[in-house]
Design a protein around this motif. Sequence first.
Motif: not given
Length: 242
Positions: A152-158, A143-150
């Motif tokens: 970095n691409a300027t998308y918000r994590g949920g 989940v952390r890796s998914f969110t951090k990658t989002l």
Amino acid sequence: MAATAWPAQKTYTGRAFDACTAPSLSAMKAWHTGFYGAAAVYIGGKNRGCAQPNLTNSWVKSVNATGWKLIPLYVGAQPPCQKSTNPERFTPSTAASVGADNAKDAVAKASALGMKAGSPIYLNMESYDITDKACNEATLTYVRSFTKTLRNATYRGGLYGFSSSSAKAVATATNKTDLPGNLWYALWDKKNTTTTDWPWNPTQYTDHSRGYQYMVNSKETRGGYTINVDRNAWDAPVAIIG
């Protein structure tokens, strides 16, 4: 280099629905009666359960023009201890790399649909045994890796998950680093609220960052179109369309 400027969050507060398959444009127009103001759509993931023949860039534009807000949902890899037949899983050793790869795919899918930078992408994490320490740690790594990658691409994590499982794991994690800033939790007590039924610390996720799936498998007819939906109380970001 200057940091990328974040677009302002687009927030929707009200009732939302999610359905396994995105409805037809005709159905969406008929359903735009004011009862629901937003709809969640499954934009991708190898574990996505339903085909999406209607979910195209032109559909997104037309639905947005009708007045709907959209909630992008991505069914990524699932935990190693989960009891299911999902085709994509991560392991403790692959959690970080799979999370990053899934997030890159989610961003590509969202962008192709016209959901711009600044939009949220909600990671669908189904139930697993959060008391299994190794499995839970692997899941949080993913989940952390998914969110951090989002991010970095300027998308918000949920994240979407059950209040007894993945949502609880995120809400109660001691280390909050790189966890998603928006939490969509399922409890199914049929109460349309994002506050009175919040199961955790009341100071968490208070800045328009909560979604609550409170009712499932509701067969509803509007304008001659019948859809089996889940109901959600929403006070969180939705897609920026353009």
